[in-house]
Scaffold this motif. Structure first.
Motif, PDB file in Angstrom:
ATOM      1  N   LEU A 190      53.275  92.621  36.826  1.00 60.24           N
ATOM      2  CA  LEU A 190      53.991  93.783  37.352  1.00 60.24           C
ATOM      3  C   LEU A 190      54.025  93.827  38.874  1.00 60.24           C
ATOM      4  O   LEU A 190      54.920  94.433  39.463  1.00 60.24           O
ATOM      5  CB  LEU A 190      53.335  95.056  36.814  1.00 60.24           C
ATOM      6  CG  LEU A 190      53.433  95.230  35.304  1.00 60.24           C
ATOM      7  CD1 LEU A 190      52.467  96.302  34.822  1.00 60.24           C
ATOM      8  CD2 LEU A 190      54.858  95.586  34.906  1.00 60.24           C
ATOM      9  N   LEU A 191      53.045  93.189  39.502  1.00 64.58           N
ATOM     10  CA  LEU A 191      52.967  93.151  40.963  1.00 64.58           C
ATOM     11  C   LEU A 191      53.052  91.680  41.367  1.00 64.58           C
ATOM     12  O   LEU A 191      52.052  91.031  41.611  1.00 64.58           O
ATOM     13  CB  LEU A 191      51.650  93.782  41.423  1.00 64.58           C
ATOM     14  CG  LEU A 191      51.533  94.193  42.888  1.00 64.58           C
ATOM     15  CD1 LEU A 191      52.530  95.297  43.225  1.00 64.58           C
ATOM     16  CD2 LEU A 191      50.116  94.656  43.199  1.00 64.58           C
ATOM     17  N   SER A 192      54.274  91.170  41.416  1.00 66.16           N
ATOM     18  CA  SER A 192      54.458  89.732  41.573  1.00 66.16           C
ATOM     19  C   SER A 192      55.286  89.434  42.812  1.00 66.16           C
ATOM     20  O   SER A 192      56.476  89.751  42.866  1.00 66.16           O
ATOM     21  CB  SER A 192      55.146  89.147  40.327  1.00 66.16           C
ATOM     22  OG  SER A 192      55.241  87.757  40.419  1.00 66.16           O
ATOM     23  N   LEU A 193      54.645  88.836  43.802  1.00 60.54           N
ATOM     24  CA  LEU A 193      55.329  88.407  45.021  1.00 60.54           C
ATOM     25  C   LEU A 193      54.924  86.965  45.293  1.00 60.54           C
ATOM     26  O   LEU A 193      53.805  86.700  45.738  1.00 60.54           O
ATOM     27  CB  LEU A 193      54.953  89.310  46.196  1.00 60.54           C
ATOM     28  CG  LEU A 193      55.704  89.050  47.500  1.00 60.54           C
ATOM     29  CD1 LEU A 193      57.197  89.318  47.317  1.00 60.54           C
ATOM     30  CD2 LEU A 193      55.146  89.909  48.620  1.00 60.54           C
ATOM     31  N   PRO A 194      55.802  86.012  45.010  1.00 58.96           N
ATOM     32  CA  PRO A 194      55.424  84.604  45.188  1.00 58.96           C
ATOM     33  C   PRO A 194      55.073  84.279  46.628  1.00 58.96           C
ATOM     34  O   PRO A 194      55.601  84.887  47.577  1.00 58.96           O
ATOM     35  CB  PRO A 194      56.686  83.853  44.748  1.00 58.96           C
ATOM     36  CG  PRO A 194      57.429  84.816  43.872  1.00 58.96           C
ATOM     37  CD  PRO A 194      57.137  86.172  44.440  1.00 58.96           C
ATOM     38  N   ALA A 195      54.175  83.327  46.789  1.00 65.47           N
ATOM     39  CA  ALA A 195      53.819  82.854  48.123  1.00 65.47           C
ATOM     40  C   ALA A 195      55.035  82.250  48.802  1.00 65.47           C
ATOM     41  O   ALA A 195      55.951  81.755  48.131  1.00 65.47           O
ATOM     42  CB  ALA A 195      52.706  81.810  48.011  1.00 65.47           C
ATOM     43  N   PRO A 196      55.088  82.273  50.117  1.00 64.17           N
ATOM     44  CA  PRO A 196      56.228  81.678  50.822  1.00 64.17           C
ATOM     45  C   PRO A 196      56.408  80.217  50.418  1.00 64.17           C
ATOM     46  O   PRO A 196      55.437  79.452  50.362  1.00 64.17           O
ATOM     47  CB  PRO A 196      55.814  81.791  52.299  1.00 64.17           C
ATOM     48  CG  PRO A 196      54.842  82.928  52.345  1.00 64.17           C
ATOM     49  CD  PRO A 196      54.106  82.880  51.043  1.00 64.17           C
ATOM     50  N   GLY A 197      57.638  79.865  50.094  1.00 64.07           N
ATOM     51  CA  GLY A 197      57.914  78.481  49.725  1.00 64.07           C
ATOM     52  C   GLY A 197      58.203  78.274  48.255  1.00 64.07           C
ATOM     53  O   GLY A 197      58.696  77.215  47.860  1.00 64.07           O
ATOM     54  N   ILE A 198      57.875  79.274  47.409  1.00 58.35           N
ATOM     55  CA  ILE A 198      58.222  79.162  45.993  1.00 58.35           C
ATOM     56  C   ILE A 198      59.039  80.380  45.571  1.00 58.35           C
ATOM     57  O   ILE A 198      58.931  81.447  46.171  1.00 58.35           O
ATOM     58  CB  ILE A 198      56.976  79.004  45.092  1.00 58.35           C
ATOM     59  CG1 ILE A 198      56.055  80.213  45.210  1.00 58.35           C
ATOM     60  CG2 ILE A 198      56.234  77.726  45.397  1.00 58.35           C
ATOM     61  CD1 ILE A 198      54.907  80.178  44.221  1.00 58.35           C
ATOM     62  N   SER A 199      59.844  80.189  44.543  1.00 54.65           N
ATOM     63  CA  SER A 199      60.732  81.254  44.092  1.00 54.65           C
ATOM     64  C   SER A 199      60.122  82.022  42.929  1.00 54.65           C
ATOM     65  O   SER A 199      59.208  81.541  42.250  1.00 54.65           O
ATOM     66  CB  SER A 199      62.078  80.662  43.663  1.00 54.65           C
ATOM     67  OG  SER A 199      61.906  79.902  42.471  1.00 54.65           O
ATOM     68  N   LEU A 200      60.669  83.212  42.691  1.00 54.31           N
ATOM     69  CA  LEU A 200      60.221  83.995  41.541  1.00 54.31           C
ATOM     70  C   LEU A 200      60.526  83.258  40.241  1.00 54.31           C
ATOM     71  O   LEU A 200      59.737  83.299  39.298  1.00 54.31           O
ATOM     72  CB  LEU A 200      60.894  85.366  41.552  1.00 54.31           C
ATOM     73  CG  LEU A 200      60.477  86.332  40.442  1.00 54.31           C
ATOM     74  CD1 LEU A 200      58.976  86.600  40.482  1.00 54.31           C
ATOM     75  CD2 LEU A 200      61.255  87.641  40.547  1.00 54.31           C
ATOM     76  N   ASP A 201      61.659  82.550  40.186  1.00 52.95           N
ATOM     77  CA  ASP A 201      62.002  81.793  38.976  1.00 52.95           C
ATOM     78  C   ASP A 201      60.970  80.701  38.698  1.00 52.95           C
ATOM     79  O   ASP A 201      60.602  80.469  37.541  1.00 52.95           O
ATOM     80  CB  ASP A 201      63.390  81.170  39.106  1.00 52.95           C
ATOM     81  CG  ASP A 201      64.509  82.186  38.899  1.00 52.95           C
ATOM     82  OD1 ASP A 201      64.220  83.259  38.326  1.00 52.95           O
ATOM     83  OD2 ASP A 201      65.642  81.914  39.309  1.00 52.95           O
TER      84      ASP A 201
END
Length: 434
Positions: A130-141
């Motif tokens: 529910l609280l998902s923010l990918p690290a810089p450099g990768i996408s949510l997909d």
């Protein structure tokens, strides 16, 4: 089974009463208030994530003395009305765009605080998605795909969350860094075996001591190939989570306010009041649902055959989080899978009834909390043309109990201490023919 209709037997009525007692004992409205701190000199910001987040926010608003505002995120359908704390709903178990939006807004909300301010963080199971923010450099997909593959692999939740934590811009203590220098108090409704606050929701405000190499090792363990972008993130020291002894987090605290043990203790008290001896096996069981069922069936046979470790009438209780390695295409849920495997192992043993439910009201991704089992379940399934063993091979426990009208449908409970299992073994003199 519709909760508005009465269960078909006194045994099922008792099992439902035990489940209701367990849920009442871990309701945030009942347990959160004693853990609230005194108001700070400065501002109080409330943030949170998980299936219990909206209910926890309600409890804070009901009891807090002073001004508050904030933001929490929960699963679709698990919201609740609040006045000062905004509730956002997002995707679970696979994160969606609303999950990322919530994370970005939460980080923005806590930046710029000072040492006189307090951040009250409300965490519960489900917060990892529910609280998902990918690290810089990768996408949510990319993160979604890894999450899907980990969920299907049978990996325990602690291992899944380790991978999520090291591919995140908000978990593993990173949210607490954004709050610095404000003090952070994290109140936790735990859904993880062992109740480590750093594992619940992948610990946005609590570092756990694992490292990126651990995440890579887990992906290799389950045969999940990491894309180059994921490997690059895990190799970048600048993106690493804070250490446990990071000085910026020194004044923070975390308190578990509700857990599986609290739920089992309440169910045990209710069983005792009903004239049954309770036996709590464990609140932190893990493993394949069908294998855990075989262990429970062995204990039942020992009770029936030898009166050990307790004599009937008794109720065998356990909690924790089982897993299901997906091999079939059926409609599953780990609690339905547990019960179907238990039914097959017990072979209609007289006087044995059971319930297995997820305390959040959702068994996996289905609309039921779990199901009920009785000595006649297999025979009734056969009469309906249902091959129980074949359905188990297809991970299709839901369909079996739906055909029997033995699903437990609660809707969202707005709490979450994971699985609840109770097996009632009736006394021999209560059985037919005795």
């Amino acid at each position: 089974m519709n909760p508005a209709s009465a269960p078909r037997s006194p045994a099922h009525q008792l099992l439902m009463h035990l489940f209701d007692s367990a849920l009442a004992a871990v309701d945030p409205l009942a347990v959160l208030a004693p853990h609230l701190p005194a108001a700070p000199k400065g501002r109080t910001i409330v943030i949170g994530a998980g299936k219990a987040a909206a209910r926890m926010a309600q409890a804070v608003e009901r009891h807090w003395q002073g001004e508050i505002n904030g933001l929490v995120v929960t699963r679709y359908g698990h919201g609740a009305p609040t006045r000062h704390i905004e509730v956002i709903e997002a995707g679970h178990p696979v994160p969606d765009d609303a999950s990322s939006t919530a994370a970005q807004r939460m980080l923005a909300l806590v930046r710029g605080l000072n040492e006189d301010d307090l951040v009250l963080c409300l965490m519960s199971g489900g917060g990892s998605a529910l609280l998902s923010l990918p690290a810089p450099g990768i996408s949510l997909d990319q993160k979604r795909e890894l999450t899907r593959r980990l969920l299907a692999s049978g990996a325990p939740i602690g291992e899944i969350n380790c991978v999520r934590r090291h591919l995140s811009a908000i978990k593993g203590g990173r949210l607490a860094l954004a709050c610095h220098p404000a003090r952070v108090l994290t109140l936790v409704v735990s859904d993880v075996p062992g109740d480590d606050p750093a594992v619940v929701a992948s610990g946005p405000t609590i570092p756990d001591g694992s490292c990126a190499a651990d995440a890579l090792a887990l992906l290799a363990k389950y045969g999940i190939a990491a894309p180059p972008a994921v490997r690059a993130v895990l190799a970048d020291a600048a993106l690493a989570a804070p250490a446990i002894d990071d000085a910026r987090l020194a004044g923070n605290r975390a308190v578990v306010i509700a857990s599986a043990q609290h739920a089992l203790d309440a169910a045990a008290a209710a069983a005792r009041a009903a004239g049954c001896t309770p036996l709590i096996l464990s609140g932190c069981m893990e493993g394949e649902a069908r294998e855990v069922a075989i262990v429970h069936a062995g204990i039942v046979r020992q009770v029936v055959g030898y009166g050990q470790p307790v004599a009937a009438p008794c109720v065998i209780l356990s909690g924790g989080e089982t897993t299901v390695t997906l091999r079939g295409q059926g409609r599953g849920g780990r609690n339905a899978e547990f019960l179907l495997a238990l039914a097959i192992a017990l072979k209609g043993m007289p006087g044995v009834h059971a319930i297995a439910c997820d305390t959040d009201g959702i068994d996996g991704t289905e609309d039921n909390a779990g199901a009920l089992l009785d000595p006649g379940s297999l025979a009734r399934a056969a009469l309906a043309g249902v091959d129980a063993a074949a359905r188990l091979r297809d991970n299709d426990g839901y369909s079996v109990f739906a055909a029997l009208d033995d699903l437990v449908l609660t809707g969202p409970t707005r709490t979450n201490v994971n699985d609840f299992r109770a097996i009632l073994v009736e006394a021999a003199d209560r059985l037919p023919g005795r």
